[in-house]
Design a protein around this motif. Structure first.
Motif, mmCIF file in Angstrom:
data_model
loop_
_atom_site.group_PDB
_atom_site.id
_atom_site.type_symbol
_atom_site.label_atom_id
_atom_site.label_comp_id
_atom_site.label_asym_id
_atom_site.label_seq_id
_atom_site.Cartn_x
_atom_site.Cartn_y
_atom_site.Cartn_z
ATOM 1 N N VAL A 82 0.826 -1.210 0.000
ATOM 2 C CA VAL A 82 0.000 0.000 0.000
ATOM 3 C C VAL A 82 0.857 1.256 0.000
ATOM 4 C CG1 VAL A 82 -1.676 1.338 1.338
ATOM 5 C CG2 VAL A 82 -1.951 -1.144 1.105
ATOM 6 N N VAL A 83 1.846 1.310 0.894
ATOM 7 C CA VAL A 83 2.674 2.511 1.024
ATOM 8 C C VAL A 83 3.530 2.724 -0.223
ATOM 9 C CG1 VAL A 83 4.542 3.590 2.325
ATOM 10 C CG2 VAL A 83 2.718 2.383 3.532
ATOM 11 N N PHE A 84 4.183 1.661 -0.690
ATOM 12 C CA PHE A 84 5.053 1.801 -1.849
ATOM 13 C C PHE A 84 4.246 2.141 -3.101
ATOM 14 C CE2 PHE A 84 8.397 0.403 -4.853
ATOM 15 C CZ PHE A 84 9.457 1.087 -4.301
ATOM 16 N N SER A 85 3.075 1.542 -3.245
ATOM 17 C CA SER A 85 2.217 1.853 -4.395
ATOM 18 C C SER A 85 1.763 3.306 -4.356
ATOM 19 C CB SER A 85 0.991 0.928 -4.412
ATOM 20 O OG SER A 85 1.370 -0.412 -4.592
ATOM 21 N N ALA A 86 1.427 3.787 -3.163
ATOM 22 C CA ALA A 86 1.000 5.179 -3.027
ATOM 23 C C ALA A 86 2.114 6.133 -3.424
ATOM 24 C CB ALA A 86 0.557 5.451 -1.591
ATOM 25 N N PHE A 87 3.343 5.812 -3.018
ATOM 26 C CA PHE A 87 4.462 6.673 -3.391
ATOM 27 C C PHE A 87 4.691 6.647 -4.899
ATOM 28 C CE2 PHE A 87 8.936 7.195 -4.501
ATOM 29 C CZ PHE A 87 9.198 8.451 -3.953
ATOM 30 N N VAL A 88 4.622 5.475 -5.511
ATOM 31 C CA VAL A 88 4.837 5.358 -6.955
ATOM 32 C C VAL A 88 3.793 6.164 -7.717
ATOM 33 C CG1 VAL A 88 4.785 3.766 -8.913
ATOM 34 C CG2 VAL A 88 6.018 3.141 -6.835
ATOM 35 N N VAL A 89 2.536 6.081 -7.287
ATOM 36 C CA VAL A 89 1.474 6.843 -7.943
ATOM 37 C C VAL A 89 1.708 8.335 -7.776
ATOM 38 C CG1 VAL A 89 -0.987 7.388 -7.889
ATOM 39 C CG2 VAL A 89 -0.228 5.004 -7.740
ATOM 40 N N TYR A 90 2.025 8.766 -6.552
ATOM 41 C CA TYR A 90 2.261 10.189 -6.298
ATOM 42 C C TYR A 90 3.444 10.701 -7.111
ATOM 43 C CZ TYR A 90 3.661 14.466 -3.924
ATOM 44 O OH TYR A 90 4.035 15.753 -3.661
ATOM 45 N N ALA A 91 4.565 9.968 -7.086
ATOM 46 C CA ALA A 91 5.757 10.402 -7.801
ATOM 47 C C ALA A 91 5.517 10.440 -9.303
ATOM 48 C CB ALA A 91 6.932 9.468 -7.482
ATOM 49 N N THR A 92 4.756 9.488 -9.823
ATOM 50 C CA THR A 92 4.462 9.462 -11.260
ATOM 51 C C THR A 92 3.625 10.659 -11.671
ATOM 52 O OG1 THR A 92 4.548 7.034 -11.271
ATOM 53 C CG2 THR A 92 3.445 8.104 -13.116
ATOM 54 N N VAL A 93 2.590 10.950 -10.883
ATOM 55 C CA VAL A 93 1.739 12.106 -11.185
ATOM 56 C C VAL A 93 2.537 13.394 -11.147
ATOM 57 C CG1 VAL A 93 -0.222 13.475 -10.364
ATOM 58 C CG2 VAL A 93 -0.371 10.974 -10.400
#
Length: 261
Positions: free
Chosen positions: A32-43
């Motif tokens: 959950v945490v790593f996916s959230a960071f990947v989504v945020y960083a990508t956006v």
């Protein structure tokens, strides 16, 4: 012939695990945490805006080498003709460093690949090839990404120095953004210098430590840092996202920087 826990020399146990505890909480939290960071960083990487609020530059866009807003580029803009966001020119290096990191491999192998999801829990795959084939073969490039991470750390340290200015670039000022950037760069350096590749580069391939006292001393320092490498990995992940978010909110006018002096 199957490999791993289903190999011919392993005990034949039908259950995936005999563990009675909630072993799945740790890989789930990582997912959950790593996916959230990947989504945020990508956006944020593809936005291409709201990354500079004088004198603060987001670590996602540093150094800004593309078509950058006025004041954001301290090293020139050699890739001004780059058609995409300037962040995509630099993020490949810190992202490559983290994605090939020994600690993060353990984290996302368990959370995403389920290989295995936890100790004493069988993985669902019948065949195991390790990091001998694509795409996991790329993990072996970690040391080269570490060299690039050193340069990124130096650039982020330079950004912190510049952050001790006000909007008019007058020296002797400090805001909350300065403090956040300072904390972030300290965590970035702790994560970078505690890396397993750093430990090997400093003291690896030595037959006699007694003949290399300086390298041995450095190796002992890095070894102490290495014990908390996983902790620094997560702390620096949170700090770099927090700094970017703070600068983003200032740049789009949502908040104002808190001034200390």
């Amino acid at each position: 012939m199957t490999t791993g826990v289903h190999g011919p020399t392993r005990a034949e146990i039908d259950e995936r695990t005999l563990r009675p505890d909630r072993w799945w909480l740790s890989p789930l939290a990582t997912f959950v945490v790593f996916s959230a960071f990947v989504v945020y960083a990508t956006v944020r990487a593809f936005m291409g805006r709201d990354y500079y609020a004088s004198p603060y530059l987001s670590p996602f866009y540093s150094p800004c080498l593309g078509d950058c807003v006025t004041g954001a580029s301290d090293f020139g803009q050699p890739f001004r003709a780059w058609p995409l966001s300037a962040a995509l020119l630099i993020l490949v290096f810190p992202l490559g460093f983290r994605m090939t990191c020994y600690y993060y491999r353990k984290a996302y192998y368990r959370a995403f690949w389920l290989s295995p999801p936890a100790c004493a829990v069988a993985e669902p795959k019948a065949k195991y090839t390790g990091e001998t084939r694509l795409p996991l073969l790329i993990q072996n490039a970690h040391r080269y990404f570490w060299y690039a991470a050193l340069l990124v750390g130096l650039v982020l340290s330079f950004d912190v120095v510049l952050a001790f200015r006000n909007e008019q670039h007058e020296w002797g000022h400090m805001g909350l953004g300065t403090l956040l950037m300072l904390i972030n760069v300290v965590l970035i350096w702790l994560y970078t210098l505690s890396c397993h590749s750093c430990r090997h580069t400093v003291g690896g391939r030595l037959r006699h430590f007694s003949k290399h006292p300086v390298r041995y001393k450095l190796w002992t320092w890095v070894s102490r840092l290495n014990q908390d490498h996983g902790r620094y990995a997560w702390y620096s992940l949170f700090s770099v996202a927090l700094v970017d978010l703070y600068i983003f909110l200032i740049a789009n006018g949502t908040i104002e920087d808190v001034k200390f002096f």
